[in-house]
Every structure is written in C-alpha cells, then in structure tokens.
Design a protein around this motif. Structure first.
Motif, PDB file in Angstrom:
ATOM      1  N   ILE A 102       9.949  33.927  56.094  1.00 10.93           N
ATOM      2  CA  ILE A 102       9.704  33.644  54.901  1.00 10.93           C
ATOM      3  C   ILE A 102      10.282  33.040  53.760  1.00 10.93           C
ATOM      4  CG2 ILE A 102      11.085  35.230  52.556  1.00 10.93           C
ATOM      5  CD1 ILE A 102       9.736  36.837  54.644  1.00 10.93           C
ATOM      6  N   ARG A 103      11.404  32.360  54.238  1.00  8.64           N
ATOM      7  CA  ARG A 103      11.944  29.997  53.557  1.00  8.64           C
ATOM      8  C   ARG A 103      10.839  29.405  53.535  1.00  8.64           C
ATOM      9  NH1 ARG A 103      17.800  30.463  56.101  1.00  8.64           N
ATOM     10  NH2 ARG A 103      17.956  32.873  56.866  1.00  8.64           N
ATOM     11  N   GLY A 104      10.378  29.565  54.951  1.00  8.75           N
ATOM     12  CA  GLY A 104       9.030  28.356  54.798  1.00  8.75           C
ATOM     13  C   GLY A 104       7.929  28.689  53.825  1.00  8.75           C
ATOM     14  N   ASP A 105       7.541  30.265  53.278  1.00  9.25           N
ATOM     15  CA  ASP A 105       6.381  30.355  52.621  1.00  9.25           C
ATOM     16  C   ASP A 105       7.086  29.783  51.139  1.00  9.25           C
ATOM     17  OD1 ASP A 105       4.497  31.276  50.709  1.00  9.25           O
ATOM     18  OD2 ASP A 105       4.810  33.127  51.877  1.00  9.25           O
ATOM     19  N   LEU A 108       7.404  32.516  47.548  1.00 10.30           N
ATOM     20  CA  LEU A 108       8.498  33.113  48.031  1.00 10.30           C
ATOM     21  C   LEU A 108       9.778  32.705  47.092  1.00 10.30           C
ATOM     22  CD1 LEU A 108       7.695  35.256  50.585  1.00 10.30           C
ATOM     23  CD2 LEU A 108       7.231  36.149  48.781  1.00 10.30           C
ATOM     24  N   ASP A 109      10.879  32.775  46.527  1.00  5.58           N
ATOM     25  CA  ASP A 109      11.473  33.001  46.247  1.00  5.58           C
ATOM     26  C   ASP A 109      12.729  33.015  47.475  1.00  5.58           C
ATOM     27  OD1 ASP A 109      14.375  31.500  45.693  1.00  5.58           O
ATOM     28  OD2 ASP A 109      14.715  32.039  43.707  1.00  5.58           O
ATOM     29  N   ALA A 110      13.700  33.056  48.761  1.00  4.12           N
ATOM     30  CA  ALA A 110      14.424  33.170  50.334  1.00  4.12           C
ATOM     31  C   ALA A 110      15.328  33.872  49.537  1.00  4.12           C
ATOM     32  CB  ALA A 110      13.985  32.728  50.970  1.00  4.12           C
ATOM     33  N   SER A 111      15.642  33.170  48.428  1.00  7.15           N
ATOM     34  CA  SER A 111      17.544  32.346  48.195  1.00  7.15           C
ATOM     35  C   SER A 111      17.661  34.231  48.027  1.00  7.15           C
ATOM     36  CB  SER A 111      17.480  31.892  47.106  1.00  7.15           C
ATOM     37  OG  SER A 111      17.048  31.630  45.783  1.00  7.15           O
ATOM     38  N   ARG A 112      16.770  34.569  47.585  1.00  6.85           N
ATOM     39  CA  ARG A 112      16.625  35.708  45.903  1.00  6.85           C
ATOM     40  C   ARG A 112      17.552  37.428  46.879  1.00  6.85           C
ATOM     41  NH1 ARG A 112      12.593  35.528  41.713  1.00  6.85           N
ATOM     42  NH2 ARG A 112      13.541  33.957  40.422  1.00  6.85           N
ATOM     43  N   LEU A 113      16.224  37.357  48.384  1.00  3.76           N
ATOM     44  CA  LEU A 113      16.100  38.640  49.565  1.00  3.76           C
ATOM     45  C   LEU A 113      18.235  38.003  50.072  1.00  3.76           C
ATOM     46  CD1 LEU A 113      12.815  37.871  50.928  1.00  3.76           C
ATOM     47  CD2 LEU A 113      13.778  39.233  49.059  1.00  3.76           C
ATOM     48  N   SER A 114      18.551  39.374  50.620  1.00  5.06           N
ATOM     49  CA  SER A 114      19.383  39.827  51.022  1.00  5.06           C
ATOM     50  C   SER A 114      19.158  39.024  52.936  1.00  5.06           C
ATOM     51  CB  SER A 114      20.137  40.562  51.033  1.00  5.06           C
ATOM     52  OG  SER A 114      19.404  41.891  52.035  1.00  5.06           O
ATOM     53  N   PRO A 115      20.194  39.021  53.976  1.00  8.83           N
ATOM     54  CA  PRO A 115      19.888  38.652  54.964  1.00  8.83           C
ATOM     55  C   PRO A 115      18.662  39.707  55.747  1.00  8.83           C
ATOM     56  CG  PRO A 115      21.608  37.992  55.235  1.00  8.83           C
ATOM     57  CD  PRO A 115      21.754  39.135  53.825  1.00  8.83           C
ATOM     58  N   GLN A 116      19.280  41.054  55.434  1.00 13.44           N
ATOM     59  CA  GLN A 116      18.154  42.468  55.833  1.00 13.44           C
ATOM     60  C   GLN A 116      17.418  42.394  55.294  1.00 13.44           C
ATOM     61  OE1 GLN A 116      19.213  44.573  58.263  1.00 13.44           O
ATOM     62  NE2 GLN A 116      17.560  45.562  58.167  1.00 13.44           N
ATOM     63  N   GLU A 117      16.688  42.196  53.860  1.00 11.23           N
ATOM     64  CA  GLU A 117      15.817  42.135  53.579  1.00 11.23           C
ATOM     65  C   GLU A 117      14.786  41.132  54.041  1.00 11.23           C
ATOM     66  OE1 GLU A 117      16.798  43.610  48.669  1.00 11.23           O
ATOM     67  OE2 GLU A 117      17.579  41.573  49.279  1.00 11.23           O
ATOM     68  N   GLU A 118      15.840  40.288  54.289  1.00  9.52           N
ATOM     69  CA  GLU A 118      14.424  38.853  54.371  1.00  9.52           C
ATOM     70  C   GLU A 118      14.231  39.512  55.861  1.00  9.52           C
ATOM     71  OE1 GLU A 118      16.751  35.310  55.567  1.00  9.52           O
ATOM     72  OE2 GLU A 118      14.587  33.890  55.698  1.00  9.52           O
ATOM     73  N   ARG A 119      14.458  39.853  56.868  1.00  6.50           N
ATOM     74  CA  ARG A 119      14.570  40.743  57.672  1.00  6.50           C
ATOM     75  C   ARG A 119      12.971  41.260  58.264  1.00  6.50           C
ATOM     76  NH1 ARG A 119      18.476  41.330  63.529  1.00  6.50           N
ATOM     77  NH2 ARG A 119      17.368  43.543  63.147  1.00  6.50           N
ATOM     78  N   GLU A 120      13.725  42.275  57.025  1.00  3.87           N
ATOM     79  CA  GLU A 120      12.602  43.402  56.889  1.00  3.87           C
ATOM     80  C   GLU A 120      10.923  43.081  56.131  1.00  3.87           C
ATOM     81  OE1 GLU A 120      12.646  46.590  57.715  1.00  3.87           O
ATOM     82  OE2 GLU A 120      14.231  46.090  58.365  1.00  3.87           O
ATOM     83  N   ALA A 121      10.773  42.380  55.626  1.00  2.00           N
ATOM     84  CA  ALA A 121      10.165  41.469  54.847  1.00  2.00           C
ATOM     85  C   ALA A 121       8.897  40.858  55.998  1.00  2.00           C
ATOM     86  CB  ALA A 121      10.518  40.606  53.625  1.00  2.00           C
ATOM     87  N   ALA A 122      10.152  39.588  56.998  1.00  2.00           N
ATOM     88  CA  ALA A 122       9.194  39.161  58.217  1.00  2.00           C
ATOM     89  C   ALA A 122       8.523  39.744  58.740  1.00  2.00           C
ATOM     90  CB  ALA A 122      10.255  38.161  58.623  1.00  2.00           C
TER      91      ALA A 122
END
Lengths: 198, 175
Positions: A102-105, A108-122
């Motif tokens: 997520i953060r490398g894309d 996307l703006d990964a800073s808006r995601l919670s760790p949980q959301e980031e993991r789910e999206a990934a």
C-alpha cells in the motif's frame, strides 16, 4: 624510435576497449554484500492466512527463490508469468515478499489508513493479483513497511534472491526474471545447488 | 494568428510526446520500478540533537535509487525509509559507526560516499596520485630533454633574415 608514434594510438585503442566494456555495465546493479551470508530471518503474515507467520526457516533443506514484488510494480507484471511457469514446470519453490503493497503505491495515500485497514487492503490486492495471474508461490508474505526488504538490501522491485538448502544467499537478480535471465543467470546456479530439473 | 497558436500548441504536444518516449525508454531500459508513493515526509524525531546527527550522517550516505544524491537530500521513498532508520537507531543510542555498519551490511560499501581503503578500492584511492605522479614525471623528462638540446643558435644568414623581419622590411626573405 618509430614505435614512439604508436603510443597515442595504443592508448586510444586501450581506452576504446575500456569504455566498450564499462558502458555495458549497469551502474544501477549494485552488488549485494549479502551473497554468501545467511538469509536474514523474518516472520511475516502470510497472504493466504494472515494469522500464520512465515519465514525462511520454513524452506530449510532445499534451494529456493525469494521474490520481492508488489501489485503496483509494472515490471512484476511481466515477470509474473515466468514465475508461474518456473513453479509449475520446474517445481522451483518460490516465496513472495510483497514489498510495501500500500505505502509503495503512488496512487494511494497510505497515511489515511489505519494499520488494520492497510493490512486488509494489502491482503485484498495481493489475493486478487494471485487469483487473476496465477500463484507461483509456496507462500507469499506482506512486508507492509518494507523493513524486511531493507534487511535484504532491496532497493527496487522486482528483485530475486537464490537461497541454498542451508539458508545461505547465493545470488541476487535485480529486475524482472525473463527467459534469458533464468536460462543464463539463475538456472545454472539453481542446478549447481541441486535444484530440480530446469 | 490562430495558425500560429495551433503550431505552438502542437510543439508543446510534441515535447510532451518526446518526454513520454524518453521516459518509456528509461523505464524500459531498467525494467525496474521504484516505490514512488506519496512521499512520506521524513519525520524528525523530537530531539533536535539527534536530528542534527542524523542529517549529518545522512549526507555521507548515498541513496540507492538516485545514485548521485545522499539519503538526506533524496526524495526517493527508500531514502526516507533509510533516513528514518538512521533516526530511530541514533535515538535508540547507537553510534554513527554502528548505523553506518548496519547500512553497509545490507547495501555494501556502495552507500558510503567515502569508501574504506581495501583491496577492491585501492585503485580508487591511489589511482589519482599515480596519474599525477606519471604526469609530473613526463613533464620533468620533457623539460630536461629540452634543456639538454639547448637554445638553437642562428647562422649568420638566418640572423640577417631575422633582423630584416624585425625591422619590418621583408627584403631578407628571398635572399
């Protein structure tokens, strides 16, 4: 005395030879100091079952490939079909390290995601990719913050490490693996380590 | 007038096209993607002393992505990640030397703008001095040879021609 006049010519020829050689080298291919060293250990969540942590220890006793990839990486798209073929036809055990999914894309703006959301999206993105394009991996793991990749000296994707049965890194391939790269660089080393048929 | 404007626009488009082609060539050449996401602003840790040390160290370390910048200057995402590593480790009480060793273990001497002196880097350190020495030697030999040959002396005839030339009359020339 006449030979003296040949000196500039000889120097010229030597320089041409030097440049002909040096310009073929790719300055972006930084040699890895990790060759011959044990593959750094890690325990990261598996894409297929994120509650399970997996790492290099699971592959002990056989040579294998660690492939660093991400779904936002264009060159990985090219490479993926080759990896699927290697896994299916040659039975090469490949582990996928999904680098900063997520953060490398850039889109996307990964800073808006919670760790949980980031993991789910990934997880969703990685699973979709593997379903659509085929899954060449024994297992794939999420390296969301890229820390493990730093331990491996990764500075771009894709990169692929050849690791022997004893867990020692034997070779690093920078950029996508294509037919030629496999045939000329990786396959001979793979065979030398006692890996299966090409 | 409108034709001109159209032409100007067309030029702009062509420039864009050329740029795109160049970019494609570049990407194609390396076939290699770098993480380019929203550049996470490097986050300074609270302590300004640590931050100053991290920046100083960061300026000595080469970015792997844009190889002519240091990780402190580069905006590449990996450079930010590495700078954050440097900050964290300094904040955790590690010395500059330990942080440097941490990065060298992963990325090699390549990350150091000042590589250590060892067998593989001897040419790098000694090469320039060898070249300067060779240059000085060649110059010295050339000067000595010239000194040995001495200044040429003129025959009477040549002296007369030179005299004529200096006086501005060219009569001596054809004699």
């Amino acid at each position: 005395m006449k030979l003296k006049y040949l000196i500039p010519f000889v120097i010229f020829v030597a320089l041409v030879a030097l440049f002909a050689y040096a310009f073929r080298l790719d300055p972006r291919e930084v040699p890895s100091p990790l060759i011959g060293k044990p593959a750094p250990a890690f325990a990261l969540p598996r894409v297929d079952s994120p509650e399970t942590l997996a790492g290099p220890a699971d592959l002990r006793g056989q040579p294998w490939l660690l492939n660093v990839w991400a779904t936002w990486c264009v060159a990985c798209r090219e490479e993926h079909a080759m990896l699927v073929r290697l896994a299916r036809e040659a039975g090469v055990p490949i582990v996928g390290l999904d680098y900063k999914e997520i953060r490398g894309d850039a889109e996307l703006d990964a800073s808006r995601l919670s760790p949980q959301e980031e993991r789910e999206a990934a997880l969703l993105r990685a699973r979709t990719w593997l379903t659509q394009r085929g899954d060449p991996y024994r297992f794939a793991v999420l390296d969301l913050d890229g820390r493990v990749a730093i331990d491996y000296g990764v500075y771009g994707v894709p990169e692929t490490f050849l690791i022997d049965a004893g867990g020692i890194i034997r070779y690093k391939h920078i950029g996508p693996i294509d037919e030629r790269a496999w045939r000329e660089e990786l396959q001979p080393r793979w065979a030398a380590l006692g890996g299966g048929k090409p | 007038m409108s034709g001109n404007r159209f032409f100007a626009k067309g030029t702009r488009a062509w420039q864009g096209f050329a740029l795109a082609v160049l970019l494609c060539l570049f990407v194609g050449r390396f076939g290699f993607a770098q993480a380019t996401g929203e550049v996470p602003q490097a986050r300074p840790v609270g302590d300004p002393a640590i931050e100053a040390r991290a920046l100083k160290l960061g300026h000595e370390l080469r970015c792997l992505v844009c190889q002519n910048q240091s990780i402190a200057e580069s905006n590449a995402e990996l450079a930010h990640d590495l700078m954050n590593q440097v900050r964290e480790q300094l904040a955790a009480g590690k010395s500059e030397e330990e942080v440097r060793a941490y990065l060298v273990a992963r990325y090699g001497d390549f990350v150091l703008y000042q590589p250590p002196l060892k067998a593989s880097t001897v040419a790098l350190w000694v090469g320039p001095f060898v070249l300067v020495l060779a240059g000085v030697l060649a110059l010295w030999r050339a000067l000595r040879r010239r000194a040995r040959e001495g200044t040429p002396t003129l025959s009477a005839d040549e002296a007369a021609r030179a005299e004529a030339l200096l006086r501005g009359t060219n009569e001596g020339e054809r004699s």
